[in-house]
Design an enzyme around this catalytic site. Sequence first.
Site, short mmCIF file in Angstrom:
data_model
loop_
_atom_site.label_atom_id
_atom_site.label_comp_id
_atom_site.label_asym_id
_atom_site.label_seq_id
_atom_site.Cartn_x
_atom_site.Cartn_y
_atom_site.Cartn_z
N ASP A 45 0.90 -1.36 0.03
CA ASP A 45 0.17 0.14 0.12
C ASP A 45 0.97 1.18 0.03
O ASP A 45 1.53 1.47 0.99
CB ASP A 45 -1.01 0.03 1.29
N TYR A 50 3.22 9.82 -0.49
CA TYR A 50 4.31 9.27 0.18
C TYR A 50 5.73 9.29 -0.45
O TYR A 50 6.70 9.44 0.09
CB TYR A 50 4.25 7.62 0.33
N LYS A 75 -2.77 6.14 -4.05
CA LYS A 75 -3.82 7.19 -3.96
C LYS A 75 -3.45 8.21 -4.57
O LYS A 75 -2.43 8.63 -4.57
CB LYS A 75 -4.06 7.17 -2.60
N HIS A 108 -7.39 10.01 -1.55
CA HIS A 108 -6.80 9.88 -0.57
C HIS A 108 -7.37 10.37 0.84
O HIS A 108 -7.31 9.98 1.80
CB HIS A 108 -5.29 10.54 -0.62
#
Length: 281
Positions: A45, A50, A75, A108
């Site tokens: 994930d 990120y 996301k 997200h």
Amino acid sequence: MSVPSLTLNDQTTIPQFGLGVWQVPADDTHRVVSEAFELGYRHIDTAQMYGNEAGVGSALAASGLARDQVYVTTKLNNGFHEPARAKQSLEQSLEKLQLDQVDLFLIHWPLPSRYDGNFTRTWETLVELRDAGLTRSVGVSNFQAAHLDTIVAATGVVPAVNQIEVHPYFDNAAREATLRHGALVEGWSPLGQGGGELDDPVITGLAERYGKSPAQIILRWHLDRGDIVFPKSTRRERLAENIDVFDFALTTEEIAAVAALDKGEAGRTGPNPDTFDWIPA
Ligand code: A2P
């Protein structure tokens, strides 16, 4: 040891357990994901925000694993909710991940105070991206009950999952709403990010009873409730510990005793989705 798969409401399947790479530094991601694959993880994930999709992609490419053996989620970046930009940014994610299609793409954050509050349009865009084949399934993250009600009423399409903060001290009310709509819950920060759960006497008592670690007890609790989890660790020994939870199960009473640790809103460690409006610079 084998990780069970769950069937989503679009009839695709997802491994119930995986690795989350939030806060894994970009230059460490290739190593961490590669070690996870060696230890039997088959579900990763990540997210555009990120900043580590390229490390996931290079570990995937180097793993030699067949595409259908690994489940990959990413996301949508908070700054890219306009339909054209959403499509563009998913294409960029696919390039970084070295994939033609992700398994799951999520909104997200709902960002109700951005984009004229029109997260329904963003949801419609994700459904189009799925129909165009860029992702196999679509879902949401950090959606509150009212946000879910809005998009389902407007489009008739129920997200495959809602990924929300859930851990013993925060039994998020959005969880019930997600299940009521027929979506599965993915619990983020399943271990509570060091909020004290690992030292809670209820958890350490169960750890002693089962000869397992506190982290393993908490992960088992999520799994026994039917939720999907992907704890993050950058340490190999913890990656091994976290996946070693498929040889025991908690009783109904034990599951309830852990759920009773809920502190309501006081247990939340992350932002409140009703007010969170952060967009990366
Ligand atoms: P580290 O990466 O140094 O192992 P969550 O998934 O709830 O966000 O929790 C992640 C945090 O919990 C990270 O700080 C991670 O640190 C730590 N962590 C992960 N696995 C374990 C474990 N088995 N025992 C204790 N702490 C853990």
